[in-house]
Enzyme design. Sequence first.
Site, PDB file in Angstrom:
ATOM      1  N   ASP A 265     -10.431 -12.788  -6.773  1.00 49.58           N
ATOM      2  CA  ASP A 265     -11.361 -13.113  -7.850  1.00 49.58           C
ATOM      3  C   ASP A 265     -10.641 -13.158  -9.198  1.00 49.58           C
ATOM      4  O   ASP A 265      -9.962 -12.207  -9.584  1.00 49.58           O
ATOM      5  CB  ASP A 265     -12.466 -12.059  -7.921  1.00 49.58           C
ATOM      6  CG  ASP A 265     -13.231 -11.940  -6.616  1.00 49.58           C
ATOM      7  OD1 ASP A 265     -14.288 -12.564  -6.503  1.00 49.58           O
ATOM      8  OD2 ASP A 265     -12.751 -11.228  -5.721  1.00 49.58           O
TER       9      ASP A 265
ATOM     10  N   ASP B 107      -4.051 -12.020  -6.147  1.00 52.40           N
ATOM     11  CA  ASP B 107      -5.371 -11.420  -6.210  1.00 52.40           C
ATOM     12  C   ASP B 107      -6.364 -12.546  -5.907  1.00 52.40           C
ATOM     13  O   ASP B 107      -6.010 -13.733  -5.960  1.00 52.40           O
ATOM     14  CB  ASP B 107      -5.589 -10.831  -7.608  1.00 52.40           C
ATOM     15  CG  ASP B 107      -6.978 -10.265  -7.795  1.00 52.40           C
ATOM     16  OD1 ASP B 107      -7.449  -9.559  -6.885  1.00 52.40           O
ATOM     17  OD2 ASP B 107      -7.594 -10.531  -8.843  1.00 52.40           O
TER      18      ASP B 107
ATOM     19  N   ASP C  83      -4.972 -10.941 -12.267  1.00 51.26           N
ATOM     20  CA  ASP C  83      -5.556 -11.032 -13.608  1.00 51.26           C
ATOM     21  C   ASP C  83      -6.052  -9.687 -14.118  1.00 51.26           C
ATOM     22  O   ASP C  83      -6.828  -9.628 -15.071  1.00 51.26           O
ATOM     23  CB  ASP C  83      -6.713 -12.046 -13.623  1.00 51.26           C
ATOM     24  CG  ASP C  83      -7.909 -11.572 -12.808  1.00 51.26           C
ATOM     25  OD1 ASP C  83      -7.695 -11.089 -11.679  1.00 51.26           O
ATOM     26  OD2 ASP C  83      -9.051 -11.666 -13.297  1.00 51.26           O
TER      27      ASP C  83
END
Length: 221
Positions: free
Chosen positions: A13, A11, A170
């Site tokens: 960000d 991922d 996250d």
Amino acid sequence: MFRSVRAVLFDLDGTLIDSAPDLGAAADRMRQLRGMASLPLNRYRPMTGSGARGMLQVAFGITPAHADYGSLKEEFFTHYTECLLQRTQPFLEVQQLVEVLRERGLAWGVVTNKSERFTLPITRAMPLFSTAAAIVSGDTTPHAKPHPAPLLEAARRMSVSPAECVYVGDDERDIVAGRAAGMRTVAARYGYLGAGADVAAWGANAEVTSPLELLNFLEVA
């Protein structure tokens, strides 16, 4: 230990880059223009993974159901475009992690829900991404995460099977998407996570508290 790994996908960000300062600044600029008090970054940071929706929720307490959400979102995008790379940096250890992956002969890439209008300028400007074998945005395929389509597209571009990939993120949707794509999954506990996130309940194959910890789980194919 993940065996027979040929590629690692991330991922963006909250996993590779800390974009919270710029995203938060864009939303806070909207508050300031309305004569409202500025909010500290620590108010915005936990909601960064939710993009515009999260930033507008913090700044104005609204959800996508609000009548003004659409216009506020476009205003937010305008402000964010103006500060995309003013404060955004890779997380500590990320550059080193990428270098070690390449030394081990592993391909790496990005799968994010961020739209291409933001992903491409950021990844083209930051040297970190010069060696990425695939960069897939939220609007690259007809579906965004938690749908597996973006992850499968990244694997296709890298000429590896999903079973040979590890996906690191996250947010719970990252783990859901990775599992649906048939990839091994890793939850990045150092990322934004979201308010009240129960990471243990996401069902990831592993969890890391820093980027370099990922190396402990990888066995090259």
